[in-house]
Design a protein around this motif. Structure first.
Motif, mmCIF file in Angstrom:
data_model
loop_
_atom_site.group_PDB
_atom_site.id
_atom_site.type_symbol
_atom_site.label_atom_id
_atom_site.label_comp_id
_atom_site.label_asym_id
_atom_site.label_seq_id
_atom_site.Cartn_x
_atom_site.Cartn_y
_atom_site.Cartn_z
ATOM 1 N N ARG A 159 27.257 74.650 43.546
ATOM 2 C CA ARG A 159 27.445 73.973 42.402
ATOM 3 C C ARG A 159 26.895 74.847 41.211
ATOM 4 N NH1 ARG A 159 24.141 68.462 42.180
ATOM 5 N NH2 ARG A 159 25.696 68.003 40.866
ATOM 6 N N ASP A 160 27.298 74.501 40.167
ATOM 7 C CA ASP A 160 26.778 75.223 38.909
ATOM 8 C C ASP A 160 26.788 74.385 37.700
ATOM 9 O OD1 ASP A 160 29.447 76.114 36.703
ATOM 10 O OD2 ASP A 160 29.950 75.140 38.883
ATOM 11 N N GLY A 161 25.939 74.524 36.841
ATOM 12 C CA GLY A 161 25.635 73.962 35.711
ATOM 13 C C GLY A 161 25.084 74.498 34.256
ATOM 14 N N ARG B 235 22.754 70.467 33.425
ATOM 15 C CA ARG B 235 23.691 69.650 33.465
ATOM 16 C C ARG B 235 25.045 70.030 34.201
ATOM 17 N NH1 ARG B 235 25.368 69.287 28.444
ATOM 18 N NH2 ARG B 235 23.903 67.592 27.818
ATOM 19 N N TRP B 236 25.001 69.458 35.451
ATOM 20 C CA TRP B 236 26.016 70.006 36.387
ATOM 21 C C TRP B 236 27.488 69.568 36.067
ATOM 22 C CZ3 TRP B 236 23.578 72.708 39.860
ATOM 23 C CH2 TRP B 236 22.545 72.677 40.108
ATOM 24 N N SER B 237 28.367 70.721 36.253
ATOM 25 C CA SER B 237 29.715 70.754 35.946
ATOM 26 C C SER B 237 30.420 69.863 36.622
ATOM 27 C CB SER B 237 30.315 72.191 36.066
ATOM 28 O OG SER B 237 30.214 72.625 37.181
ATOM 29 N N ASP B 238 29.990 69.481 38.038
ATOM 30 C CA ASP B 238 30.887 68.668 38.827
ATOM 31 C C ASP B 238 30.667 67.107 38.377
ATOM 32 O OD1 ASP B 238 28.375 68.701 39.861
ATOM 33 O OD2 ASP B 238 29.150 68.741 41.974
ATOM 34 N N ARG C 214 23.714 79.635 32.717
ATOM 35 C CA ARG C 214 24.234 78.900 33.359
ATOM 36 C C ARG C 214 23.608 79.132 35.156
ATOM 37 N NH1 ARG C 214 27.903 75.854 34.243
ATOM 38 N NH2 ARG C 214 28.849 76.131 32.112
#
Length: 94
Positions: free
Chosen positions: A37-39, A56-59, A24
């Motif tokens: 952000r995180d992904g 692949r961004w979680s948001d 991540r």
């Protein structure tokens, strides 16, 4: 003969930012109060795991190529197919 800490599934610590697919990426916010952000890292461009990464961004769910800045860090997970040592259970005898 292998050195200490060279057991299967363990890696030697590396300097600098690196990742594996499935790790991540966490990027700090640009301003105070911005959570950032995180992904999930879904692709690598170099065999040694150095940036850039496909994330692949979680948001948003979108995948983008990312060149992480100094506010980024990688949360590492054990490689697929290896076991990570879990908590030790106490053995009690009656």
């Amino acid at each position: 003969m292998t050195g200490t800490g060279a057991r299967q599934g363990q890696e030697k610590p590396r300097a600098g930012l690196w990742a594996r697919v499935g790790d991540r990426l966490i990027v700090g916010g640009a301003t105070v109060g911005d959570e950032g952000r995180d992904g999930e890292i879904v692709g690598l461009h170099h065999p040694d795991g150095t940036p850039p990464f496909d994330v692949r961004w979680s948001d948003t769910g979108r995948v983008t190529e990312v060149f992480p800045g100094p506010d980024a860090r990688v949360q590492h997970f054990p490689p697929h197919g290896t076991r990570e040592a879990g908590p030790v259970k106490a053995v009690t005898r009656s």
